[in-house]
Design a protein around this motif. Structure first.
Motif, short mmCIF file in Angstrom:
data_model
loop_
_atom_site.label_atom_id
_atom_site.label_comp_id
_atom_site.label_asym_id
_atom_site.label_seq_id
_atom_site.Cartn_x
_atom_site.Cartn_y
_atom_site.Cartn_z
N GLN A 201 0.82 -1.20 0.00
CA GLN A 201 0.00 0.00 0.00
C GLN A 201 0.86 1.26 0.00
OE1 GLN A 201 -2.55 -0.39 3.40
NE2 GLN A 201 -3.75 -2.08 2.53
N GLU A 202 1.93 1.25 0.80
CA GLU A 202 2.81 2.41 0.83
C GLU A 202 3.49 2.62 -0.52
OE1 GLU A 202 5.54 1.89 4.01
OE2 GLU A 202 4.06 2.29 5.59
N ARG A 203 3.90 1.50 -1.15
CA ARG A 203 4.53 1.62 -2.47
C ARG A 203 3.55 2.19 -3.49
NH1 ARG A 203 6.57 -3.46 -1.98
NH2 ARG A 203 8.69 -3.50 -1.19
N GLU A 204 2.32 1.68 -3.47
CA GLU A 204 1.32 2.19 -4.42
C GLU A 204 1.04 3.67 -4.16
OE1 GLU A 204 -2.04 -0.31 -3.98
OE2 GLU A 204 -1.10 -2.06 -4.93
N LEU A 205 0.99 4.04 -2.89
CA LEU A 205 0.74 5.44 -2.57
C LEU A 205 1.89 6.32 -3.05
CD1 LEU A 205 -0.93 7.61 -1.16
CD2 LEU A 205 0.23 7.03 0.98
N ARG A 206 3.12 5.87 -2.80
CA ARG A 206 4.27 6.65 -3.28
C ARG A 206 4.32 6.72 -4.80
NH1 ARG A 206 9.15 4.54 0.74
NH2 ARG A 206 8.25 5.36 2.69
N ALA A 207 3.99 5.58 -5.44
CA ALA A 207 3.97 5.58 -6.90
C ALA A 207 2.92 6.54 -7.44
CB ALA A 207 3.71 4.16 -7.42
N GLN A 208 1.73 6.56 -6.80
CA GLN A 208 0.69 7.47 -7.23
C GLN A 208 1.11 8.92 -7.02
OE1 GLN A 208 -2.12 6.59 -8.82
NE2 GLN A 208 -2.47 8.78 -9.11
N ILE A 209 1.79 9.18 -5.91
CA ILE A 209 2.28 10.54 -5.66
C ILE A 209 3.26 10.96 -6.74
CG2 ILE A 209 3.63 11.95 -4.08
CD1 ILE A 209 2.39 10.40 -1.77
N GLU A 210 4.18 10.05 -7.10
CA GLU A 210 5.16 10.36 -8.14
C GLU A 210 4.47 10.55 -9.49
OE1 GLU A 210 8.26 11.08 -7.68
OE2 GLU A 210 8.07 10.70 -5.52
N ARG A 211 3.45 9.71 -9.77
CA ARG A 211 2.71 9.89 -11.03
C ARG A 211 2.00 11.23 -11.06
NH1 ARG A 211 1.70 4.18 -10.57
NH2 ARG A 211 -0.17 4.60 -9.33
N ASP A 212 1.40 11.60 -9.94
CA ASP A 212 0.73 12.90 -9.89
C ASP A 212 1.72 14.04 -10.09
OD1 ASP A 212 -1.61 11.56 -9.42
OD2 ASP A 212 -1.59 11.85 -7.25
N LYS A 213 2.90 13.90 -9.49
CA LYS A 213 3.93 14.93 -9.70
C LYS A 213 4.33 15.00 -11.17
CE LYS A 213 6.07 14.76 -5.09
NZ LYS A 213 7.33 14.43 -4.35
N GLY A 214 4.49 13.81 -11.79
CA GLY A 214 4.85 13.79 -13.21
C GLY A 214 3.77 14.41 -14.08
N ASP A 215 2.50 14.06 -13.80
CA ASP A 215 1.40 14.64 -14.58
C ASP A 215 1.34 16.15 -14.39
OD1 ASP A 215 0.78 12.09 -15.38
OD2 ASP A 215 -0.82 11.82 -13.89
N SER A 216 1.54 16.60 -13.17
CA SER A 216 1.53 18.04 -12.92
C SER A 216 2.65 18.74 -13.67
CB SER A 216 1.64 18.30 -11.42
OG SER A 216 1.69 19.68 -11.15
N ALA A 217 3.86 18.14 -13.62
CA ALA A 217 4.99 18.74 -14.33
C ALA A 217 4.75 18.73 -15.84
CB ALA A 217 6.28 17.99 -14.00
N ALA A 218 4.19 17.61 -16.36
CA ALA A 218 3.90 17.54 -17.80
C ALA A 218 2.86 18.58 -18.20
CB ALA A 218 3.42 16.13 -18.15
#
Length: 351
Positions: A201-218
């Protein structure tokens, strides 16, 4: 007979002296400390190695204590972490007999524990009680990348030293604790499953956070690129409009100028064409009766020459200052096209 008696008495006296000397001396090793007791009460502490003298037993006796660093290890104990997980832990403690200049710590150790075995037994019980400090930490604090294991061991050490016996701690009882640590942290099967699920769960949460950061940057990059692109296009369109306006203005001036004297304008076009033809290093054979090569046959000062079959001869005469109307411009363009076609046909015939 008398001599035998004296010999026996001498031997007995020697044995008595030897036995008395043995009972009145003791030896201290480098790794030990000696406590001399008088009628069972500690009266003197001897830390210097070597041979020393005391009163014979039962007046005085000597007890040896090991002053080297000792280790005691607890049994595996199940402890609950602050976040509710069950872990099996094992702790250890490094300790030694307290020693100071006056020997007070050694006397306290002798009075409270009596022997190294008794002290070790009591240390195990105290260490087991101090391991309850594990419950003050989450499971992720004990293992993992951001572990707080050193802080947990320090907390166990503090609890071990703070535990009182008769209002006195270990230091007052004659024990100096040097180090406390956790030697094993074992997960039961149920805890292992819970830990694995939580880690996922922590890994998925961190992955989702990183994806959100990537989408925001994109999105930010795309928005910035679109803004810059729109700005560049707007600038390019404005510049193109200005250039087109300047070109239209220059074209209008050229048209008005050529409309005043169409023959001269045609002559200039012929000159440009002739310059282009003769500018290279290619040798061609064409008749000089077609435009613009007919200019080569005219003498200087002969005016604007015309080829043999020129359409301008059939045009109606008009004043040199007259301005061409739209329909006249169309006729001029048709004439120019015919002239070009005729010249090409002549060139073909000449070839």
């Amino acid at each position: 007979m008398k001599r035998n008696t004296l010999t026996a008495l001498g031997i007995g006296a020697g044995l008595l002296v030897a036995l008395l000397g043995y009972s009145m001396t003791y030896s201290v090793r480098f790794s030990d400390v000696a406590i001399v007791t008088t009628f069972g009460k500690a009266s003197r502490v001897q830390v210097d190695p070597g041979l020393h003298v005391k009163l014979p037993y039962p007046v005085q006796s000597v007890k040896m204590l090991d002053r080297r660093l000792q280790m005691v290890e607890s049994r595996l104990e199940t402890q609950a972490t602050r976040d509710g997980l069950q872990v099996v832990v094992q702790a250890f403690a490094m300790w030694r007999v307290a020693n100071d200049a006056e020997g007070e710590g050694i006397r306290n150790f002798h009075d409270n524990f009596g022997s190294m075995e008794d002290a070790r037994s009591q240390m195990e019980g105290r260490l087991r009680n101090a391991m309850a400090a594990v419950s003050e930490f989450n499971f992720s604090d004990l293992i993992g990348r951001n572990t707080r294991l050193a802080e947990a061991e320090k907390r166990i050490h503090e609890r071990l030293m703070a535990e009182k016996q008769g209002g006195r701690g270990l230091r007052e009882l004659g024990i100096d604790v040097q180090q406390v640590g956790l030697s094993q942290i074992i997960l039961p099967v149920e805890t292992t499953k819970s830990v694995v699920e939580r880690m996922q769960q922590e890994r998925e949460l961190r992955a989702q956070i990183e994806r959100d950061k990537g989408d925001s940057a994109a999105a930010a990059i795309t928005s910035d690129a679109n803004a810059k692109s729109a700005k560049i296009l707007a600038y390019a369109n404005r510049l193109a409009f200005e250039l087109r306006a300047k070109g239209d203005a220059l074209a209008g001036d050229s048209v008005r100028t050529m409309s005043e004297d169409p023959e001269f304008a045609v002559f200039l076009i012929w000159l440009d064409a002739l310059t282009e033809i003769t500018s290279g290093h290619t040798t061609i054979f064409l008749p000089t009766t077609i435009a613009p090569l007919h200019l080569l046959n005219q003498p200087r000062g002969a005016g604007v020459p015309l080829p043999e079959d020129d359409v301008l001869r059939n045009l109606p005469a008009r004043p040199r200052s007259a301005t061409l109307q739209p329909e006249d411009r169309e006729e001029r363009d048709v004439a120019s096209d015919r002239t070009g076609t005729g010249g090409q046909e002549s060139a073909n015939r000449g070839g």
